[in-house]
Scaffold this active site. Structure first.
Site, PDB file in Angstrom:
ATOM      1  N   HIS A  77      -2.279  -1.485 -14.414  1.00 36.70           N
ATOM      2  CA  HIS A  77      -2.385  -0.373 -15.348  1.00 36.70           C
ATOM      3  C   HIS A  77      -3.185  -0.815 -16.569  1.00 36.70           C
ATOM      4  O   HIS A  77      -2.960  -1.901 -17.110  1.00 36.70           O
ATOM      5  CB  HIS A  77      -0.996   0.094 -15.791  1.00 36.70           C
ATOM      6  CG  HIS A  77      -0.117   0.522 -14.663  1.00 36.70           C
ATOM      7  ND1 HIS A  77       0.016   1.840 -14.281  1.00 36.70           N
ATOM      8  CD2 HIS A  77       0.657  -0.196 -13.810  1.00 36.70           C
ATOM      9  CE1 HIS A  77       0.849   1.912 -13.255  1.00 36.70           C
ATOM     10  NE2 HIS A  77       1.250   0.692 -12.945  1.00 36.70           N
ATOM     11  N   HIS A 115       1.266  -1.301  -3.283  1.00 39.46           N
ATOM     12  CA  HIS A 115      -0.101  -1.783  -3.093  1.00 39.46           C
ATOM     13  C   HIS A 115      -0.496  -2.293  -4.469  1.00 39.46           C
ATOM     14  O   HIS A 115      -0.437  -1.547  -5.444  1.00 39.46           O
ATOM     15  CB  HIS A 115      -1.044  -0.664  -2.643  1.00 39.46           C
ATOM     16  CG  HIS A 115      -2.462  -1.129  -2.459  1.00 39.46           C
ATOM     17  ND1 HIS A 115      -3.035  -1.278  -1.219  1.00 39.46           N
ATOM     18  CD2 HIS A 115      -3.410  -1.484  -3.365  1.00 39.46           C
ATOM     19  CE1 HIS A 115      -4.279  -1.715  -1.369  1.00 39.46           C
ATOM     20  NE2 HIS A 115      -4.522  -1.850  -2.675  1.00 39.46           N
ATOM     21  N   PHE A 116      -0.892  -3.557  -4.563  1.00 41.78           N
ATOM     22  CA  PHE A 116      -1.058  -4.169  -5.876  1.00 41.78           C
ATOM     23  C   PHE A 116      -2.078  -3.425  -6.730  1.00 41.78           C
ATOM     24  O   PHE A 116      -3.192  -3.142  -6.298  1.00 41.78           O
ATOM     25  CB  PHE A 116      -1.472  -5.633  -5.754  1.00 41.78           C
ATOM     26  CG  PHE A 116      -1.497  -6.333  -7.091  1.00 41.78           C
ATOM     27  CD1 PHE A 116      -0.321  -6.621  -7.759  1.00 41.78           C
ATOM     28  CD2 PHE A 116      -2.703  -6.669  -7.688  1.00 41.78           C
ATOM     29  CE1 PHE A 116      -0.337  -7.244  -9.001  1.00 41.78           C
ATOM     30  CE2 PHE A 116      -2.727  -7.294  -8.924  1.00 41.78           C
ATOM     31  CZ  PHE A 116      -1.545  -7.579  -9.579  1.00 41.78           C
ATOM     32  N   HIS A 117      -1.663  -3.106  -7.954  1.00 42.23           N
ATOM     33  CA  HIS A 117      -2.515  -2.376  -8.888  1.00 42.23           C
ATOM     34  C   HIS A 117      -2.173  -2.794 -10.315  1.00 42.23           C
ATOM     35  O   HIS A 117      -1.071  -3.270 -10.598  1.00 42.23           O
ATOM     36  CB  HIS A 117      -2.360  -0.867  -8.721  1.00 42.23           C
ATOM     37  CG  HIS A 117      -0.957  -0.378  -8.857  1.00 42.23           C
ATOM     38  ND1 HIS A 117       0.003  -0.564  -7.876  1.00 42.23           N
ATOM     39  CD2 HIS A 117      -0.330   0.293  -9.854  1.00 42.23           C
ATOM     40  CE1 HIS A 117       1.147  -0.028  -8.257  1.00 42.23           C
ATOM     41  NE2 HIS A 117       0.969   0.492  -9.474  1.00 42.23           N
TER      42      HIS A 117
END
Length: 311
Positions: free
Chosen positions: A244, A240-242
C-alpha cells in the site's frame, strides 16, 4: 450582515469570497475554507463536511425513485465493480459505490462489524494453522488480481509496470484528491502470498518497489521525499503480496494503518537487511507476529481449536 452576526441564509453565504483552503480532511470528508464576506469585508472561515450516511435510508438508496439519481461506472474486474453516485443531477458526486458480486460468506464476515481479538502468531501457529489456511484458498479468490497482472483489466489505470510488479490507484482513492492519494503495488511473483514468505532474496524487489513508487509519486503528483507512507498488511485482505502506498498526511484506521496490522515497507526491508540468514528460514519465518483479527474471521475458529488441542 454585521460583523457580530453569522450568515443566516443562502443569500448571506453567497457573499463569501473564497481565498484559500486551510485544511482538507479526506477522513471526515471536510474542507476548511478561508475567505471574506463581500458586503463588509469580514474575514471568515467556513468548514464544509459531508454528512454521514443514514442507515435508516438504506432501503431507499437504489429504489426506482431512491436517493441515488445518477451513477457513473469507474471500473469493473472479476467480482468487483466501482461506481460514483449522485443524489441529484446538478450535484458534485456524493458517494463512491463498491460492489462485490457474487459475495461469499467470507466477504460477508469481512464487512460485518466485529469485535477485534489480538492474536500472537508464533512460527508454530503459522506453520500448523495459518499457512494451511492460506494455501487452501482457491485461485478464484484473487482472480481480479490475476486479471490486472495479465492485462485483462484496469490497464488504463496502471501508472508503472515492469517484469516484477505494477503500480495503480487503489479502489479507495477517488483519483482526484491528492491528500488522500492511495496506490497499490501488485507483484508478479505468485509464490509470495503474505509477509511471512518474504526472505533476503526478495530485497531487490522490495527496494525497487520503494524507489519506483516514490519516483511515480514525484513525477505524476509532485510529492517529494517523505511524502509517502508505504506498508504491508498482515493479515492481508487478500493473499497475493501487495504494498500500500498512501499520502503520508492521510491518517485513520479506515486505511488499515493501525498497530497490529500495518508493517512499514522501510522496516521490512531493514529487518531483511540485518537478517543473517539467507535460507528458507528467514526472519519473517522465525518471528512471532501480533495482530488484530475479527472474531468472525475464518482463521479465528481454526486458531482457537488448535490452541485448545495443544493447551
Amino acid at each position: 450582515m454585521s460583523h457580530s452576526s453569522s450568515p443566516k441564509d443562502l443569500t448571506d453565504l453567497r457573499q463569501f469570497r473564497f481565498e484559500r483552503v486551510l485544511n482538507e480532511d479526506p477522513l471526515t470528508h471536510s474542507l476548511a475554507l478561508l475567505g471574506r464576506f463581500e458586503k463588509d469585508n469580514t474575514q471568515a472561515i467556513i468548514r464544509i463536511e459531508k454528512t454521514a450516511l443514514d442507515a435508516a435510508s438504506a432501503p431507499h438508496y437504489f429504489a426506482e425513485d431512491g436517493l441515488i439519481q445518477k451513477v457513473q461506472l469507474e471500473e469493473s474486474t472479476d467480482i468487483y465493480t466501482w461506481l460514483f453516485g449522485w443524489f441529484g443531477e446538478a450535484r458534485e458526486r456524493d458517494v463512491k459505490i463498491n460492489v462485490i458480486c457474487p459475495a461469499t460468506d467470507t466477504h460477508i464476515k469481512k464487512y460485518t462489524k466485529q469485535v477485534q481479538v489480538m492474536v500472537r502468531e508464533t512460527p508454530d501457529l503459522y506453520k500448523n494453522v495459518v499457512r494451511p489456511y492460506i494455501s487452501a484458498f482457491p485461485p478464484s479468490r484473487t482472480q481480479w488480481v490475476e486479471n490486472i497482472l495479465t492485462g485483462k483489466s484496469e490497464q488504463s489505470k496502471i501508472v508503472y509496470s515492469d517484469d516484477e510488479f505494477l503500480i495503480l490507484p487503489d479502489m479507495k482513492w477517488d483519483l482526484k484528491t491528492l491528500s488522500s492519494l492511495y496506490l497499490v503495488v501488485l507483484v508478479q511473483d505468485r509464490t509470495i502470498r503474505s509477509l511471512r514468505e518474504l526472505r533476503r532474496a526478495h530485497l531487490p524487489l522490495l527496494q525497487s518497489i520503494r524507489t519506483q513508487a516514490a519516483t511515480i509519486a514525484s513525477q505524476k503528483w509532485g510529492l517529494g521525499e517523505g511524502s509517502l507512507r508505504m506498508y504491508v498488511h498482515y493479515q492481508p485482505s487478500y493473499y497475493h503480496f501487495h504494498v500500500h502506498v498512501v499520502n503520508a498526511n492521510y491518517e485513520g484506521g479506515v486505511l488499515g494503518m493501525t498497530v497490529g496490522q500495518a508493517h512499514l515497507l522501510d522496516d521490512i526491508i531493514s529487518l531483511l537487511e540485518i537478517d543473517p540468514s539467507d535460507s528458507e528460514d528467514g526472519v519473517f519465518q522465525r518471528m512471532t507476529l501480533t495482530y488484530s483479527l475479527g472474531e468472525r474471521h475464518g482463521l479465528m475458529e481454526l486458531i482457537q481449536a488448535y490452541k485448545s488441542r495443544n493447551a
